[in-house]
Design a protein around this motif. Structure first.
Motif, mmCIF file in Angstrom:
data_model
loop_
_atom_site.group_PDB
_atom_site.id
_atom_site.type_symbol
_atom_site.label_atom_id
_atom_site.label_comp_id
_atom_site.label_asym_id
_atom_site.label_seq_id
_atom_site.Cartn_x
_atom_site.Cartn_y
_atom_site.Cartn_z
ATOM 1 N N LEU A 1 -48.542 -55.638 -32.278
ATOM 2 C CA LEU A 1 -47.044 -55.266 -31.827
ATOM 3 C C LEU A 1 -46.765 -55.655 -30.290
ATOM 4 O O LEU A 1 -46.808 -56.865 -30.013
ATOM 5 N N TYR A 2 -46.613 -54.676 -29.636
ATOM 6 C CA TYR A 2 -46.560 -54.875 -27.937
ATOM 7 C C TYR A 2 -47.674 -54.321 -27.300
ATOM 8 O O TYR A 2 -48.466 -53.595 -27.603
ATOM 9 N N LYS A 3 -47.585 -54.549 -26.001
ATOM 10 C CA LYS A 3 -48.783 -54.140 -25.140
ATOM 11 C C LYS A 3 -48.933 -52.496 -25.030
ATOM 12 O O LYS A 3 -50.310 -52.530 -25.004
ATOM 13 N N ASN A 4 -48.081 -51.704 -25.298
ATOM 14 C CA ASN A 4 -48.474 -50.380 -25.385
ATOM 15 C C ASN A 4 -49.338 -50.114 -26.437
ATOM 16 O O ASN A 4 -50.188 -49.139 -26.489
ATOM 17 N N VAL A 5 -49.141 -50.741 -27.816
ATOM 18 C CA VAL A 5 -49.821 -50.228 -28.744
ATOM 19 C C VAL A 5 -51.345 -50.791 -28.665
ATOM 20 O O VAL A 5 -52.177 -50.276 -29.091
ATOM 21 N N ASP A 6 -51.341 -51.848 -27.894
ATOM 22 C CA ASP A 6 -52.757 -52.681 -27.758
ATOM 23 C C ASP A 6 -53.480 -51.757 -26.686
ATOM 24 O O ASP A 6 -54.707 -51.473 -26.960
ATOM 25 N N LEU A 7 -53.179 -51.099 -25.590
ATOM 26 C CA LEU A 7 -53.374 -50.332 -24.636
ATOM 27 C C LEU A 7 -53.897 -48.875 -25.277
ATOM 28 O O LEU A 7 -54.852 -48.219 -24.952
ATOM 29 N N TYR A 8 -52.918 -48.436 -26.198
ATOM 30 C CA TYR A 8 -53.045 -46.887 -26.631
ATOM 31 C C TYR A 8 -52.746 -47.109 -28.114
ATOM 32 O O TYR A 8 -51.866 -46.949 -28.725
ATOM 33 N N PRO A 9 -53.778 -47.150 -28.861
ATOM 34 C CA PRO A 9 -53.852 -47.161 -30.267
ATOM 35 C C PRO A 9 -53.352 -46.203 -31.174
ATOM 36 O O PRO A 9 -52.746 -46.478 -32.093
ATOM 37 N N ASP A 10 -53.415 -44.918 -30.582
ATOM 38 C CA ASP A 10 -52.744 -43.895 -31.289
ATOM 39 C C ASP A 10 -51.165 -43.650 -30.903
ATOM 40 O O ASP A 10 -50.687 -42.839 -31.278
ATOM 41 N N TYR A 11 -50.645 -44.562 -30.002
ATOM 42 C CA TYR A 11 -49.361 -44.318 -29.473
ATOM 43 C C TYR A 11 -48.284 -44.091 -30.618
ATOM 44 O O TYR A 11 -47.269 -43.279 -30.727
ATOM 45 N N LEU A 12 -48.368 -44.814 -31.661
ATOM 46 C CA LEU A 12 -47.434 -44.990 -32.732
ATOM 47 C C LEU A 12 -47.419 -43.615 -33.708
ATOM 48 O O LEU A 12 -46.651 -43.248 -34.420
ATOM 49 N N GLU A 13 -48.744 -42.859 -33.716
ATOM 50 C CA GLU A 13 -48.766 -41.643 -34.271
ATOM 51 C C GLU A 13 -48.170 -40.753 -33.664
ATOM 52 O O GLU A 13 -47.844 -39.914 -34.082
ATOM 53 N N VAL A 14 -48.178 -40.979 -32.187
ATOM 54 C CA VAL A 14 -47.587 -39.621 -31.226
ATOM 55 C C VAL A 14 -45.811 -39.882 -31.167
ATOM 56 O O VAL A 14 -45.218 -39.057 -31.323
ATOM 57 N N VAL A 15 -45.734 -41.263 -30.861
ATOM 58 C CA VAL A 15 -44.042 -41.638 -30.696
ATOM 59 C C VAL A 15 -43.596 -42.182 -31.888
ATOM 60 O O VAL A 15 -44.045 -43.086 -32.476
ATOM 61 N N SER A 16 -42.335 -41.587 -32.495
ATOM 62 C CA SER A 16 -42.063 -41.885 -33.962
ATOM 63 C C SER A 16 -41.084 -43.204 -33.671
ATOM 64 O O SER A 16 -40.820 -43.844 -34.697
ATOM 65 N N ASP A 17 -40.204 -43.178 -32.270
ATOM 66 C CA ASP A 17 -39.293 -44.233 -32.249
ATOM 67 C C ASP A 17 -39.572 -44.938 -31.203
ATOM 68 O O ASP A 17 -39.208 -44.764 -30.002
ATOM 69 N N TYR A 18 -40.385 -46.240 -31.313
ATOM 70 C CA TYR A 18 -40.919 -47.120 -30.563
ATOM 71 C C TYR A 18 -39.956 -47.971 -29.654
ATOM 72 O O TYR A 18 -38.907 -48.309 -30.327
ATOM 73 N N MET A 19 -40.059 -47.911 -28.395
ATOM 74 C CA MET A 19 -39.002 -48.650 -27.438
ATOM 75 C C MET A 19 -39.727 -49.146 -26.529
ATOM 76 O O MET A 19 -40.774 -48.469 -25.782
ATOM 77 N N ASP A 20 -39.647 -50.557 -25.816
ATOM 78 C CA ASP A 20 -40.106 -50.951 -24.620
ATOM 79 C C ASP A 20 -39.241 -52.008 -23.976
ATOM 80 O O ASP A 20 -38.246 -52.271 -24.403
ATOM 81 N N PHE A 21 -39.522 -52.503 -22.792
ATOM 82 C CA PHE A 21 -38.734 -53.296 -22.147
ATOM 83 C C PHE A 21 -38.558 -54.735 -22.793
ATOM 84 O O PHE A 21 -37.615 -55.400 -22.409
ATOM 85 N N CYS A 22 -39.629 -55.273 -23.319
ATOM 86 C CA CYS A 22 -39.560 -56.420 -24.032
ATOM 87 C C CYS A 22 -38.399 -56.275 -25.232
ATOM 88 O O CYS A 22 -37.741 -57.216 -25.418
ATOM 89 N N ILE A 23 -38.441 -55.159 -25.722
ATOM 90 C CA ILE A 23 -37.304 -55.125 -27.033
ATOM 91 C C ILE A 23 -36.095 -55.173 -26.312
ATOM 92 O O ILE A 23 -35.181 -55.548 -26.736
ATOM 93 N N ILE A 24 -35.820 -54.359 -25.112
ATOM 94 C CA ILE A 24 -34.698 -54.448 -24.460
ATOM 95 C C ILE A 24 -34.243 -55.614 -23.726
ATOM 96 O O ILE A 24 -32.936 -56.133 -24.032
ATOM 97 N N ARG A 25 -35.253 -56.260 -23.278
ATOM 98 C CA ARG A 25 -34.827 -57.680 -22.909
ATOM 99 C C ARG A 25 -34.259 -58.658 -23.929
ATOM 100 O O ARG A 25 -33.315 -59.503 -23.894
ATOM 101 N N ASP A 26 -34.959 -58.561 -25.141
ATOM 102 C CA ASP A 26 -34.675 -59.149 -26.445
ATOM 103 C C ASP A 26 -33.227 -58.869 -26.857
ATOM 104 O O ASP A 26 -32.242 -59.822 -27.235
ATOM 105 N N ASN A 27 -33.136 -57.670 -26.826
ATOM 106 C CA ASN A 27 -31.575 -56.991 -27.243
ATOM 107 C C ASN A 27 -30.579 -57.854 -26.315
ATOM 108 O O ASN A 27 -29.350 -57.973 -26.772
ATOM 109 N N ILE A 28 -30.961 -57.561 -25.038
ATOM 110 C CA ILE A 28 -29.842 -58.264 -23.950
ATOM 111 C C ILE A 28 -29.622 -59.529 -24.575
ATOM 112 O O ILE A 28 -28.477 -60.146 -24.434
ATOM 113 N N ASP A 29 -30.677 -60.433 -24.628
ATOM 114 C CA ASP A 29 -30.827 -61.988 -24.732
ATOM 115 C C ASP A 29 -29.856 -62.244 -26.208
ATOM 116 O O ASP A 29 -29.060 -63.196 -25.982
ATOM 117 N N ARG A 30 -29.861 -61.293 -27.124
ATOM 118 C CA ARG A 30 -29.575 -61.433 -28.558
ATOM 119 C C ARG A 30 -27.921 -60.986 -28.423
ATOM 120 O O ARG A 30 -27.188 -61.359 -29.494
#
Length: 75
Positions: A1-30
């Motif tokens: 997925l994104y950098k956070n998930v690569d750096l912190y493999p259990d991130y999605l187990e702890v955080v249920s609603d994922y968001m990062d600045f790449c997604i925000i940038r994509d949302n702005i662009d779209r």
């Protein structure tokens, strides 16, 4: 997925609603954000996810607290 998930493999187990600045940038662009409240909601989600995931003494969490305060003051 994104950098956070690569750096912190259990991130999605702890955080249920994922968001990062790449997604925000994509949302702005779209043009996904139809108002500022939607953008602010995603920024707040990043802040909240960081506060949930990282230990109290983690530099990432401490930096995020500073950013959160700065963001709140600039609104």
């Amino acid at each position: 997925l994104y950098k956070n998930v690569d750096l912190y493999p259990d991130y999605l187990e702890v955080v249920s609603d994922y968001m990062d600045f790449c997604i925000i940038r994509d949302n702005i662009d779209r043009g996904t954000y139809t108002n500022i409240a939607l953008f602010i909601s995603d920024i707040n989600l990043i802040v909240n996810n960081t506060l949930i995931y990282f230990p109290e003494d983690e530099p990432t969490k401490m930096t995020n607290r500073v950013h959160f305060i700065w963001f709140k003051l600039c609104r």
